[in-house]
Each structure stands twice: as structure tokens, then as C-alpha cells.
Design a protein around this motif. Structure first.
Motif, PDB file in Angstrom:
ATOM      1  N   LYS A  15      24.232  57.171  32.715  1.00  0.00           N
ATOM      2  CA  LYS A  15      24.937  56.553  33.839  1.00  0.00           C
ATOM      3  C   LYS A  15      26.196  55.867  33.343  1.00  0.00           C
ATOM      4  O   LYS A  15      26.195  55.228  32.297  1.00  0.00           O
ATOM      5  N   ARG A  16      27.270  56.005  34.087  1.00  0.00           N
ATOM      6  CA  ARG A  16      28.524  55.322  33.788  1.00  0.00           C
ATOM      7  C   ARG A  16      28.470  53.935  34.409  1.00  0.00           C
ATOM      8  O   ARG A  16      28.170  53.784  35.585  1.00  0.00           O
ATOM      9  N   ARG A  17      28.763  52.941  33.605  1.00  0.00           N
ATOM     10  CA  ARG A  17      28.726  51.546  34.053  1.00  0.00           C
ATOM     11  C   ARG A  17      30.143  51.129  34.446  1.00  0.00           C
ATOM     12  O   ARG A  17      31.046  51.199  33.621  1.00  0.00           O
ATOM     13  N   ILE A  18      30.309  50.710  35.703  1.00  0.00           N
ATOM     14  CA  ILE A  18      31.631  50.398  36.240  1.00  0.00           C
ATOM     15  C   ILE A  18      31.747  48.908  36.546  1.00  0.00           C
ATOM     16  O   ILE A  18      30.887  48.330  37.210  1.00  0.00           O
ATOM     17  N   LEU A  19      32.829  48.323  36.062  1.00  0.00           N
ATOM     18  CA  LEU A  19      33.185  46.940  36.385  1.00  0.00           C
ATOM     19  C   LEU A  19      34.356  46.988  37.356  1.00  0.00           C
ATOM     20  O   LEU A  19      35.356  47.654  37.094  1.00  0.00           O
ATOM     21  N   PHE A  20      34.225  46.297  38.473  1.00  0.00           N
ATOM     22  CA  PHE A  20      35.294  46.235  39.472  1.00  0.00           C
ATOM     23  C   PHE A  20      35.964  44.873  39.400  1.00  0.00           C
ATOM     24  O   PHE A  20      35.302  43.840  39.500  1.00  0.00           O
ATOM     25  N   LEU A  21      37.282  44.872  39.246  1.00  0.00           N
ATOM     26  CA  LEU A  21      38.094  43.657  39.323  1.00  0.00           C
ATOM     27  C   LEU A  21      38.897  43.789  40.609  1.00  0.00           C
ATOM     28  O   LEU A  21      39.726  44.690  40.735  1.00  0.00           O
ATOM     29  N   VAL A  22      38.618  42.912  41.563  1.00  0.00           N
ATOM     30  CA  VAL A  22      39.180  43.075  42.905  1.00  0.00           C
ATOM     31  C   VAL A  22      40.004  41.860  43.312  1.00  0.00           C
ATOM     32  O   VAL A  22      39.844  40.767  42.775  1.00  0.00           O
TER      33      VAL A  22
END
Length: 145
Positions: A15-22
């Protein structure tokens, strides 16, 4: 289509681990439309894991910015992909949090232009240079409106 997988078969199965900076939290319309509505689908696909969604307020006081930076730094270490929504981050910070990761930069405004009420005597060049640097450093850019 955005390709965020690379490497051999074992790498593709993980699984690709995604961090969102919004730019804003759940109550910010742009962030709801561009990020939050897709989170359940990313998780349900079985291919992605959302590490965190970090709202970044660039108008924070120094102590609050430090807290946000610590959180971003800690979460970025556990991520494969960093998704930045509209933020213009200084290049050294951007390189530090995306080292060895894919960077997706998403914006839906004319970020290269000053806001309508921008004072005529105030330079917009710094903000423009930050946007340009983020675009240059991104693996993928999503520009929509």
C-alpha cells in the motif's frame, strides 16, 4: 493518470502511504472538494493508506507554525507520497519532507497571480517564486478550476 508506484512486484503490492498537506480543514470548501471527498475511495481501493491530512495555515503565529512543522516532519517520514494542496512551501522545507517520496502538487486557483485585494505597493514575487519552485519539484501537478 498519476503513477505513484515504482519498482518490482513486491513494491507494487505494498500500500502507498499518502500524507496530505492542505490549505484548510474540513470546513474549507476547496479542501473538501479537492481532497476530503476522495479519502474513502483511496482507502477502499486497498492500494493506498492515508497517513494524515494536515491543515496548514500559513498565517499562524510562530509557535503554532512550529507545532505544524513538527507534525508534518513526523508524518512525512512514514509516507511514500506527499500531496500538497495549494500551499507554497519554501524549497528547503519541501525537499526535506519529500526526500525519497513522490510529490503531487494540486492547485485550483491562479496561484501565479496576486489575489484581487492585494495591495499595489506590496510585492507578490516571493509568493510567485515559491509556487514556481513547488511546481518544479513536483513529480505530478494537478491544475484545475
Amino acid at each position: 493518470m498519476i503513477k505513484i508506484c515504482s519498482g518490482g512486484d513486491m513494491d507494487l503490492m505494498r500500500k502507498r502511504r499518502i500524507l496530505f498537506l492542505v490549505t484548510g480543514g474540513l470546513y474549507h470548501s476547496s479542501t473538501r472538494f479537492r481532497v476530503y471527498q476522495y479519502l474513502p475511495y483511496l482507502e477502499q481501493s486497498g492500494k493506498f493508506e492515508v497517513v494524515d491530512v494536515v491543515p496548514v495555515n500559513t498565517h499562524q503565529r510562530l509557535g503554532q507554525i512550529g507545532h505544524s512543522l513538527r507534525r508534518i516532519w513526523q508524518q512525512s517520514r512514514d509516507s511514500d507520497v506527499v500531496f500538497v494542496q495549494k500551499l507554497r512551501l519554501p524549497p528547503p522545507l519541501l525537499r526535506a519532507i519529500t526526500r525519497g517520496k513522490r510529490l503531487i502538487y494540486d492547485f485550483d486557483d491562479a496561484i501565479h497571480l496576486p489575489p484581487p485585494r492585494w495591495p499595489a505597493n506590496k510585492s507578490y514575487q516571493t509568493r510567485r517564486k515559491l509556487a514556481d519552485a513547488t511546481i518544479r519539484n513536483a513529480d505530478h501537478v494537478i491544475a484545475g478550476n
